[in-house]
Write a protein that holds these residues in place. Structure first.
Motif: not given
Length: 215
Positions: A44-63
């Motif tokens: 999020l320091l890179a800017g606002p993110r949608r939930y789906t974008d966060l999930h895509a860039d955090l490999p390994g985290v469950s929903t």
């Protein structure tokens, strides 16, 4: 035989774990010490993110884990959730001013961890913008303005102000003051202090163009 009267089941919010120590460090860890929290801040320091974008860039985290962490972070006023205006009509998460104050913490962690960042393991995920925070060390005092960085894994950009303020974002910049192209190994060397930017350019491990701008 008597029957027990069943009361309606009420959902209970689990109590957040605490170190229960009257110590500033312990209080900080009560808030950001849970698994994934600081990596969500990194995104999020890179800017606002949608939930789906966060999930895509955090490999390994469950929903479920990501949703729970974001809810916790809203509760501790690190993160806010807002709806984008039409035609997008999607929700994004973004850091509060309090959350953005964690950038120096992540910079210190990246600097401390850089010496043990060896070659990527076969199971390691890699995202280009993960190199933004550690790269700030090599750019401060050398670059002022917006630098777009291109790696094989993608593009990000960093902003270094004359007043020392720094920020970064995923993707290309609208009008960068400079373009830097290099690879992850060189980024790692720049981040750990093994190489300076000038040394990387002189060795042909990085290519710097301070005249090209994109519209």
């Amino acid at each position: 035989m008597s029957r027990l009267r069943r009361t309606p089941r009420q959902s209970r919010q689990p109590r957040r774990r605490s170190y229960d120590q009257y110590c500033a460090s312990a209080r900080a860890l009560d808030i950001v010490g849970d698994r994934w929290t600081l990596l969500i801040v990194r995104e999020l320091l890179a800017g606002p993110r949608r939930y789906t974008d966060l999930h895509a860039d955090l490999p390994g985290v469950s929903t479920d884990m990501l949703a729970g962490r974001l809810k916790d972070m809203e509760g501790t006023e690190l993160v806010t959730r807002r709806r984008l205006p039409p035609p997008v009509s999607a929700y994004v998460y973004e850091l509060t001013p309090r959350g953005r104050e964690l950038l120096p913490v992540l910079r210190a962690l990246a600097e401390w961890g850089a010496p043990v960042l060896d070659e990527p393991r076969p199971t390691d995920a890699v995202r280009a913008h993960w190199f933004a925070i550690p790269l700030l060390r090599a750019l401060e005092g050398v670059v002022t303005g917006v630098m777009q960085v291109t790696l094989d894994e993608g593009v990000f950009h960093v902003r270094v102000g004359g007043d020392g303020a720094v920020s970064y974002a995923d993707g290309p910049a609208e009008a960068p003051d400079a373009h830097l192209r290099t690879d992850t190994a060189t980024c790692r060397a720049l981040s750990s202090g093994e190489l300076t930017l000038a040394e990387a350019v002189a060795a042909g491990r990085a290519w710097l163009d301070e005249t090209v701008r994109t519209g």
